[in-house]
Design an enzyme around this catalytic site. Structure first.
Site, PDB file in Angstrom:
ATOM      1  N   GLY A   1       0.799  -1.222   0.000  1.00  0.00           N
ATOM      2  CA  GLY A   1       0.000   0.000   0.000  1.00  0.00           C
ATOM      3  C   GLY A   1       0.829   1.267   0.000  1.00  0.00           C
ATOM      4  N   SER A   2       0.610   2.161  -0.949  1.00  0.00           N
ATOM      5  CA  SER A   2       1.492   3.308  -1.055  1.00  0.00           C
ATOM      6  C   SER A   2       0.993   4.296  -2.107  1.00  0.00           C
ATOM      7  CB  SER A   2       2.903   2.829  -1.419  1.00  0.00           C
ATOM      8  OG  SER A   2       2.834   1.889  -2.477  1.00  0.00           O
ATOM      9  N   ARG A   3       1.897   5.226  -2.478  1.00  0.00           N
ATOM     10  CA  ARG A   3       1.551   6.280  -3.429  1.00  0.00           C
ATOM     11  C   ARG A   3       2.822   6.751  -4.123  1.00  0.00           C
ATOM     12  NH1 ARG A   3      -1.568  11.873  -1.778  1.00  0.00           N
ATOM     13  NH2 ARG A   3      -0.315  13.339  -2.978  1.00  0.00           N
TER      14      ARG A   3
END
Length: 216
Positions: free
Chosen positions: A185-187
């Site tokens: 999970g990240s950006r």
């Protein structure tokens, strides 16, 4: 489709744990509880291994285009002042990666890596606008032959526990080449030249190394 090298160790450990837990459940659990526990262990193991999947993908190679650095959903398209390295007005395009997305990060353009820096930080939800500057992150700037620069930020999210960056200052890189990997999970933020023509909108789905997000 295959398992990315960043997943070799954790996938191996997951398989060992799966076998051990399965044996324990089969010996000590009975009835519907046994099958429920088996289903839970299998689902969790499958999810962990699947996270590191790596699809065979034809990568775009177009010097005038900026391609997505990650698979996911566009959550930010706006003009900002980038004060970490570029110190100028830029267009920011941010891609949110859910745990269901491919988490390999790729170079949006070809050129020379002229800047890399890692920052420790918080674990805010990656869709939060403040995550760009407050979360754990790594920044990488690539400069084309014509002097145009693109800054890439790998940003850890609420579930992310490790940012991996392969970039080294001074090396030449190719559009679509692997820049790194963020686990769970990240950006990714792209800070691109202000005069670029943007081809994406909020909530668009993009694929790293394939989807064109802008033209320089």
């Amino acid at each position: 489709m295959y398992i990315h090298r960043e997943g070799y160790k954790i996938s191996f450990i997951t398989l060992i744990c799966f076998v051990i837990l399965t044996c324990v459940i089969l010996i000590f659990a009975h009835g519907w509880i046994k099958w429920l526990l088996e289903a839970m262990v299998f689902t969790l193991s499958f999810f962990i291994i699947r996270f590191f999947r790596m699809p065979n993908r034809e990568i775009l190679d177009n010097p005038n285009k900026i391609v997505a650095s990650a698979d996911g959903t566009i959550v930010v398209v706006e003009q900002v002042f980038e004060n970490e390295y570029l110190n100028t007005e830029c267009l920011q395009i941010s891609t949110f990666m859910s745990p269901n997305n491919i988490h390999v990060n790729r170079y949006p353009i070809s050129g020379r890596v002229i800047y890399t820096k890692y920052y420790d930080g918080k674990k805010l939800y990656a869709r939060n606008p403040k995550s760009s500057l407050l979360n754990e992150r790594t920044s990488v700037c690539i400069e084309r032959e014509d002097g145009k620069k693109v800054l890439v930020r790998q940003i850890a999210g609420a579930l992310a526990r490790r940012i991996i960056c392969y970039a080294k200052e001074g090396e030449m890189v190719k559009q679509g080449q692997e820049l790194g990997f963020i686990k769970f999970g990240s950006r990714v933020d792209l800070l691109i030249p202000l005069d670029s023509e943007i081809h994406v909108e909020i909530e668009d789905k993009v694929r790293g190394g394939q989807s064109v997000i802008a033209t320089i």
